[in-house]
Design a protein around this motif. Structure first.
Motif, mmCIF file in Angstrom:
data_model
loop_
_atom_site.group_PDB
_atom_site.id
_atom_site.type_symbol
_atom_site.label_atom_id
_atom_site.label_comp_id
_atom_site.label_asym_id
_atom_site.label_seq_id
_atom_site.Cartn_x
_atom_site.Cartn_y
_atom_site.Cartn_z
ATOM 1 N N ASP A 127 -14.523 5.048 7.628
ATOM 2 C CA ASP A 127 -13.674 4.326 7.002
ATOM 3 C C ASP A 127 -14.291 3.422 5.653
ATOM 4 O OD1 ASP A 127 -12.076 5.123 8.955
ATOM 5 O OD2 ASP A 127 -11.900 3.212 10.084
ATOM 6 N N SER A 128 -13.604 3.710 4.627
ATOM 7 C CA SER A 128 -14.171 3.278 3.216
ATOM 8 C C SER A 128 -13.037 2.991 2.137
ATOM 9 C CB SER A 128 -15.142 4.303 2.638
ATOM 10 O OG SER A 128 -15.879 5.034 3.524
ATOM 11 N N ILE A 129 -13.214 2.064 1.369
ATOM 12 C CA ILE A 129 -12.556 1.638 0.306
ATOM 13 C C ILE A 129 -13.367 1.855 -1.113
ATOM 14 C CG2 ILE A 129 -11.476 -0.211 -0.708
ATOM 15 C CD1 ILE A 129 -11.029 -1.506 1.866
ATOM 16 N N GLU B 216 -6.883 0.426 -6.003
ATOM 17 C CA GLU B 216 -8.059 0.420 -4.686
ATOM 18 C C GLU B 216 -7.430 1.564 -3.875
ATOM 19 O OE1 GLU B 216 -9.175 -3.372 -2.186
ATOM 20 O OE2 GLU B 216 -7.101 -2.370 -1.337
ATOM 21 N N LYS C 220 -16.404 -0.486 0.121
ATOM 22 C CA LYS C 220 -16.794 -0.658 1.668
ATOM 23 C C LYS C 220 -17.232 0.920 2.033
ATOM 24 C CE LYS C 220 -14.533 -1.222 5.885
ATOM 25 N NZ LYS C 220 -13.103 -1.369 6.637
ATOM 26 N N ARG D 257 -3.110 3.797 -1.163
ATOM 27 C CA ARG D 257 -3.805 3.174 -2.451
ATOM 28 C C ARG D 257 -2.746 1.891 -2.800
ATOM 29 N NH1 ARG D 257 -1.998 8.065 -5.763
ATOM 30 N NH2 ARG D 257 0.149 7.696 -6.403
ATOM 31 N N SER E 206 0.802 -1.074 -0.109
ATOM 32 C CA SER E 206 -0.311 0.114 -0.183
ATOM 33 C C SER E 206 1.096 1.310 0.005
ATOM 34 C CB SER E 206 -0.959 -0.198 1.137
ATOM 35 O OG SER E 206 -2.002 1.196 1.126
ATOM 36 N N SER F 198 -7.846 3.195 -0.068
ATOM 37 C CA SER F 198 -8.426 3.224 1.056
ATOM 38 C C SER F 198 -8.545 4.330 1.861
ATOM 39 C CB SER F 198 -7.779 2.128 2.065
ATOM 40 O OG SER F 198 -7.792 0.796 1.731
#
Length: 113
Positions: free
Chosen positions: A92-94, A32, A57, A19, A10, A34
């Motif tokens: 908190d998300s993705i 991706e 998410k 990312r 990451s 986060s």
């Protein structure tokens, strides 16, 4: 190309976001990102890239072309060339971003580290 998410390091974007480049080839790139709650992807636009994004998410306030909406897991958006877009993580998300053509600046940042 086969990618195992756990094998991808990451890259820290800022104190709220990191990312992973999950796939790239030809003219496509999948990333991706986060976010911690409160993280912001500032409103911006791309001169050369189209982007579609899928909420994996969490929950975001999303702005696309000046229209704001709350998106949750399973929702998505598309931002074409020169269309202003940005996100704010409400928890908190993705998010999974797909770009065409691929983001050379992201690849260069990976090599620079």
């Amino acid at each position: 190309m086969i990618v195992h998410n756990n094998d991808i390091p990451s890259r820290k974007v800022d104190e709220y976001a990191s990312r992973k480049i999950l796939g790239t080839g030809g003219s496509l790139m999948m990333v991706e990102v986060s976010f911690k709650k409160g993280g912001v992807g500032e409103v911006h636009f791309h001169e050369e890239h189209e982007q579609t994004s899928y909420i994996v998410k969490g929950k975001f306030e999303v702005s696309v072309g000046g229209v704001k909406s709350i998106l949750s897991a399973g929702d998505s958006f598309y931002a074409g060339l020169r269309v202003p877009h940005g996100v704010v993580a409400l928890e908190d998300s993705i998010i999974l971003d797909v770009f065409t053509p691929l983001r050379q600046d992201f690849l260069e940042a990976e090599v620079a580290e």
